[in-house]
Motif scaffolding. Sequence first.
Motif, PDB file in Angstrom:
ATOM      1  N   LYS A 106     -56.451 -25.203  24.130  1.00  0.00           N
ATOM      2  CA  LYS A 106     -57.113 -24.269  23.215  1.00  0.00           C
ATOM      3  C   LYS A 106     -56.980 -22.879  23.839  1.00  0.00           C
ATOM      4  O   LYS A 106     -57.214 -22.720  25.039  1.00  0.00           O
ATOM      5  N   THR A 107     -56.548 -21.899  23.048  1.00  0.00           N
ATOM      6  CA  THR A 107     -56.438 -20.533  23.560  1.00  0.00           C
ATOM      7  C   THR A 107     -57.274 -19.586  22.710  1.00  0.00           C
ATOM      8  O   THR A 107     -57.427 -19.788  21.507  1.00  0.00           O
ATOM      9  N   LEU A 108     -57.795 -18.585  23.379  1.00  0.00           N
ATOM     10  CA  LEU A 108     -58.602 -17.580  22.709  1.00  0.00           C
ATOM     11  C   LEU A 108     -58.184 -16.218  23.271  1.00  0.00           C
ATOM     12  O   LEU A 108     -58.168 -16.033  24.480  1.00  0.00           O
ATOM     13  N   GLN A 109     -57.778 -15.333  22.394  1.00  0.00           N
ATOM     14  CA  GLN A 109     -57.400 -13.978  22.822  1.00  0.00           C
ATOM     15  C   GLN A 109     -58.525 -13.032  22.427  1.00  0.00           C
ATOM     16  O   GLN A 109     -59.012 -13.074  21.309  1.00  0.00           O
ATOM     17  N   PHE A 110     -58.957 -12.205  23.390  1.00  0.00           N
ATOM     18  CA  PHE A 110     -60.052 -11.279  23.104  1.00  0.00           C
ATOM     19  C   PHE A 110     -59.752  -9.899  23.659  1.00  0.00           C
ATOM     20  O   PHE A 110     -58.885  -9.728  24.520  1.00  0.00           O
ATOM     21  N   GLY A 111     -60.461  -8.919  23.113  1.00  0.00           N
ATOM     22  CA  GLY A 111     -60.306  -7.537  23.542  1.00  0.00           C
ATOM     23  C   GLY A 111     -61.669  -6.886  23.688  1.00  0.00           C
ATOM     24  O   GLY A 111     -62.688  -7.566  23.776  1.00  0.00           O
ATOM     25  N   LEU A 112     -61.696  -5.570  23.686  1.00  0.00           N
ATOM     26  CA  LEU A 112     -62.941  -4.827  23.867  1.00  0.00           C
ATOM     27  C   LEU A 112     -63.971  -5.141  22.790  1.00  0.00           C
ATOM     28  O   LEU A 112     -65.166  -5.165  23.049  1.00  0.00           O
ATOM     29  N   SER A 113     -63.492  -5.397  21.569  1.00  0.00           N
ATOM     30  CA  SER A 113     -64.418  -5.620  20.456  1.00  0.00           C
ATOM     31  C   SER A 113     -64.730  -7.088  20.212  1.00  0.00           C
ATOM     32  O   SER A 113     -65.471  -7.426  19.303  1.00  0.00           O
ATOM     33  N   GLY A 114     -64.163  -8.000  21.001  1.00  0.00           N
ATOM     34  CA  GLY A 114     -64.457  -9.425  20.835  1.00  0.00           C
ATOM     35  C   GLY A 114     -63.210 -10.247  20.569  1.00  0.00           C
ATOM     36  O   GLY A 114     -62.103  -9.864  20.920  1.00  0.00           O
ATOM     37  N   THR A 115     -63.416 -11.398  19.903  1.00  0.00           N
ATOM     38  CA  THR A 115     -62.335 -12.341  19.626  1.00  0.00           C
ATOM     39  C   THR A 115     -61.305 -11.716  18.698  1.00  0.00           C
ATOM     40  O   THR A 115     -61.653 -11.119  17.692  1.00  0.00           O
ATOM     41  N   GLN A 116     -60.025 -11.875  19.051  1.00  0.00           N
ATOM     42  CA  GLN A 116     -58.946 -11.364  18.200  1.00  0.00           C
ATOM     43  C   GLN A 116     -58.168 -12.502  17.563  1.00  0.00           C
ATOM     44  O   GLN A 116     -57.933 -12.496  16.370  1.00  0.00           O
ATOM     45  N   THR A 117     -57.761 -13.486  18.357  1.00  0.00           N
ATOM     46  CA  THR A 117     -57.114 -14.683  17.789  1.00  0.00           C
ATOM     47  C   THR A 117     -57.665 -15.903  18.501  1.00  0.00           C
ATOM     48  O   THR A 117     -58.042 -15.846  19.660  1.00  0.00           O
ATOM     49  N   PHE A 118     -57.663 -17.016  17.785  1.00  0.00           N
ATOM     50  CA  PHE A 118     -58.250 -18.234  18.313  1.00  0.00           C
ATOM     51  C   PHE A 118     -57.433 -19.412  17.817  1.00  0.00           C
ATOM     52  O   PHE A 118     -57.212 -19.548  16.622  1.00  0.00           O
ATOM     53  N   SER A 119     -56.922 -20.241  18.732  1.00  0.00           N
ATOM     54  CA  SER A 119     -56.132 -21.384  18.295  1.00  0.00           C
ATOM     55  C   SER A 119     -57.073 -22.537  17.971  1.00  0.00           C
ATOM     56  O   SER A 119     -57.799 -23.017  18.820  1.00  0.00           O
ATOM     57  N   ARG A 120     -57.100 -22.908  16.747  1.00  0.00           N
ATOM     58  CA  ARG A 120     -57.904 -24.058  16.310  1.00  0.00           C
ATOM     59  C   ARG A 120     -57.108 -25.322  16.608  1.00  0.00           C
ATOM     60  O   ARG A 120     -55.911 -25.277  16.841  1.00  0.00           O
ATOM     61  N   ASP A 121     -57.814 -26.451  16.557  1.00  0.00           N
ATOM     62  CA  ASP A 121     -57.098 -27.717  16.693  1.00  0.00           C
ATOM     63  C   ASP A 121     -56.320 -27.911  15.404  1.00  0.00           C
ATOM     64  O   ASP A 121     -56.910 -28.057  14.340  1.00  0.00           O
ATOM     65  N   ASP A 122     -54.999 -27.848  15.505  1.00  0.00           N
ATOM     66  CA  ASP A 122     -54.154 -27.942  14.316  1.00  0.00           C
ATOM     67  C   ASP A 122     -54.138 -29.367  13.792  1.00  0.00           C
ATOM     68  O   ASP A 122     -53.587 -30.261  14.424  1.00  0.00           O
TER      69      ASP A 122
END
Length: 199
Positions: A106-122
Amino acid sequence: MNDNQTFEKLIKKTKTKNTLKGILISSLSTIIVFLIILVGANLFVSNTMSKQLKLQNQKLNIENIAFSPNIFTTREHTTAIAWTKSTITETRIKNIDGYHIYYPEKTLQFGLSGTQTFSRDDVDVYKANPSIIAKNTKTQEKEPIFFSRSAKSIYKNSKKLTLYTPPTHEAKTLSTMKNTLAEVALTFDKPYSYSEIKK
């Protein structure tokens, strides 16, 4: 050379010196102000990213506990991909009756403002008459599905919803599967107490 020429040369020399001095002082001031802004921005970004990392980890932990009680994170690492972007990657396993089975990361990409992309269980869900089947797109294993008990009455009472999908009943097929590890989602027909379920 007369006194006027000497005086003019002295004035030009002093003007040039003062101009160079002014340029040097303004350049140094600009560099110092720029460095202060850069250090301040860097402190702000690193502090904010540190807070976001904590917050995103808390969100992941809550989601894992609530939605994936038998999926465990074995390793987690954070990668900075830009000055204001980072990625959290969780390596996971699924625990089925004590057996540890690989489960996609599971991957989660975040920045200064919070979550940007999130890999769901496909998971691909498709119709297999009369019911539906869900498969994990990465492992190609079937995923257990929970059904809503109130779905039938919602469909009956709605004029727009016409396609009701009944729950799958695959428990009978488990007895025919020898030397196989299976995970089953149970959807009860009505509320039961814990003692009734144990019986």
